[in-house]
Scaffold this active site. Structure first.
Site, PDB file in Angstrom:
ATOM      1  N   LYS A  94     -63.698  -4.575 -51.042  1.00 27.76           N
ATOM      2  CA  LYS A  94     -65.580  -5.587 -50.704  1.00 27.76           C
ATOM      3  C   LYS A  94     -65.582  -5.939 -49.038  1.00 27.76           C
ATOM      4  CE  LYS A  94     -65.642  -9.641 -52.116  1.00 27.76           C
ATOM      5  NZ  LYS A  94     -65.077 -11.292 -53.147  1.00 27.76           N
ATOM      6  N   GLY A 150     -59.747  27.964 -31.771  1.00 27.82           N
ATOM      7  CA  GLY A 150     -60.678  28.570 -32.118  1.00 27.82           C
ATOM      8  C   GLY A 150     -61.448  28.892 -30.639  1.00 27.82           C
TER       9      GLY A 150
HETATM   10  C1  1AE Z   1     -60.375  18.241 -35.136  1.00 25.84           C
HETATM   11  C2  1AE Z   1     -60.714  19.974 -36.093  1.00 25.84           C
HETATM   12  C3  1AE Z   1     -60.923  20.784 -34.991  1.00 25.84           C
HETATM   13  C4  1AE Z   1     -61.888  22.234 -35.286  1.00 25.84           C
HETATM   14  O1  1AE Z   1     -62.259  22.159 -36.553  1.00 25.84           O
HETATM   15  C5  1AE Z   1     -62.216  23.222 -34.591  1.00 25.84           C
HETATM   16  O2  1AE Z   1     -62.490  23.880 -35.434  1.00 25.84           O
HETATM   17  C6  1AE Z   1     -61.713  23.286 -33.729  1.00 25.84           C
HETATM   18  O3  1AE Z   1     -62.025  24.470 -32.947  1.00 25.84           O
HETATM   19  P1  1AE Z   1     -61.946  24.898 -31.368  1.00 25.84           P
HETATM   20  O4  1AE Z   1     -62.347  23.291 -30.727  1.00 25.84           O
HETATM   21  O5  1AE Z   1     -60.594  25.083 -30.697  1.00 25.84           O
HETATM   22  O6  1AE Z   1     -63.093  25.633 -30.511  1.00 25.84           O
END
Ligand code: 1AE
Ligand code: MG
Length: 403
Positions: free
Chosen positions: A92, A353
């Site tokens: 709450k 990524g």
């Molecule tokens: C904080 C999570 C980051 C994530 O999920 C992700 O896909 C990052 O990708 P890049 O920014 O390294 O391309």
């Protein structure tokens, strides 16, 4: 009396914070106190919340005046699960003005209900047989709509780059083209093939998704198909679902917690739940072996002090359970590796990524560039010096910067 504690930060230009603290302690436990007849008070005493600390910060402008208040909540008031604790300490009251939950304290009794991470930092390192450097993880990108062959191709390129872990993107859900068992089967085979060339072990964290009632069976199907790690969007399901999965003896692989939705709760200084609680204390208690969170340096950022507070909670000896591996993420590129190691030390996963797939020489070169940066940084060699012998790293520094 055994109790758990909660520390709140309240901003108010005028409030009597001591009075406010008492009203929280009573309001979230016995409801009312002074009006109760003595006999009732005696019976209710064991349920009464106690104010432990009120730390007022007056030396600020009215707008910034705040107090940190710590309250003890008797264990006898709630069951030993995270939903019960959170509703007790911040149910709450989370809706009652400018108040933020900034720290939890768990009693021995409450903690004893949580086995914590099955693997932890040491266990992850043993799975990979990598002990003396940070780990490197890559992330599938633009996977929605890919078929199994296209997925296998992207997996293989990441694996040939020498990464230690590969994770699904958190937005890859069950779908007809790449259902989890098939995805895992082809990636496990591709990992074996790549290992003949790289000589390295590899964990693939496949995204565990779908209805809560099917998650365990989904995880078992993935493990039967060869999954050796799982990715899980904890906050969209709740910590108790992670606790259920991580404490299940049949689920025999590490779980990586994704922070999706966390931005709805931690950023405000006046409301919500601090990142160190949301992505530190509770993720570890619920059993995450690895915890992703926005780094201070990338594309989606979180202040450095909050990053380090998460890390502190993930490795703190305050909890008698295994540690969780910090994974600062989002917008990470090889030029950031030295500052990541400076902030997090060796027990960290460098996670990327775009910083891998976006490398001009290709995905595998992206992985190699990161490994070169990690090798340079762990030996305190400036990246720009190290890059003289490594074109993949030099190319990455040219486009993303770093020295
Ligand atoms: C904080 C999570 C980051 C994530 O999920 C992700 O896909 C990052 O990708 P890049 O920014 O390294 O391309
Ligand atoms: Mg992602």
């Amino acid at each position: 009396m055994s109790y758990c504690t909660a520390t709140y930060r309240l901003h108010d230009p005028k409030a009597d914070f001591h009075k406010k603290a008492e009203s929280i302690a009573v309001g979230l436990t016995v409801g009312s106190w002074t009006e109760l007849p003595q006999a009732k008070r005696t019976a209710m005493q064991k349920h009464l919340g106690q104010v432990l600390h009120v730390d007022v910060h007056e030396d600020l402008s009215d707008a910034d005046r705040y107090a940190d208040i710590t309250i003890a909540y008797p264990d006898v008031n709630f069951s030993r699960d995270i939903p019960a604790l959170l509703v007790t300490v911040f149910g709450k009251i989370s809706m009652d003005g400018r108040i933020k939950l900034i720290k939890l304290g768990f009693s021995e009794s409450f903690q004893s209900a949580f086995p914590g991470p099955k693997f932890g930092i040491e266990g992850i390192r043993q799975q990979l047989d990598v002990h003396n450097r940070p780990l490197l993880m890559s992330i599938f990108k633009s996977v929605i709509g890919l078929n199994l062959d296209e997925l296998r191709e992207q997996f293989t390129l990441q694996a040939l780059g020498g990464v230690d872990l590969i994770k699904d993107d958190e937005i890859l859900f069950e779908n007809e083209l790449t259902p989890i068992e098939k995805r895992v089967e082809i990636c496990a085979r591709a990992a074996e093939e790549a290992s003949k060339e790289t000589g390295k072990k590899l964990l693939y964290a496949t995204n565990l998704t779908g209805r809560t009632s099917d998650l365990k069976q989904q995880a078992l199907r993935a493990i039967d198909a060869g999954a050796n790690a799982l990715l899980f969007n904890v906050l969209s399901y709740g910590y108790d679902v992670l606790h259920e999965l991580s404490s299940d003896p049949e689920i025999t692989v590490p779980i990586a917690a994704h922070p999706a939705l966390a931005g709805a709760m931690y950023p405000s200084p006046h409301y919500g739940i601090s990142a160190s609680v949301l992505l530190g204390q509770l993720m570890r208690l619920a059993g995450a072996d690895l915890v992703l969170f926005p780094s201070p340096y990338g594309s989606v950022t979180m202040p450095r002090d909050e990053n380090l507070a998460i890390r502190d909670e993930l490795i703190s000896s305050d909890l008698s359970i295994k540690t969780s591996m910090p994974v600062p993420s989002a917008g990470i590129h090889p030029g950031l590796v030295p500052v990541i190691l400076q902030d997090f030390g060796m027990d960290v996963v460098v996670n990327a990524g775009g910083g891998i797939h976006g490398h001009p020489m290709g995905t595998a070169a992206g992985g190699r560039a990161f490994l070169q940066a990690i090798d340079a940084a762990t030996h305190n060699i400036p990246l720009s010096d190290y890059a003289h012998s490594f074109p993949e790293l030099q190319t990455a520094l040219n486009i993303w910067g770093g020295k």
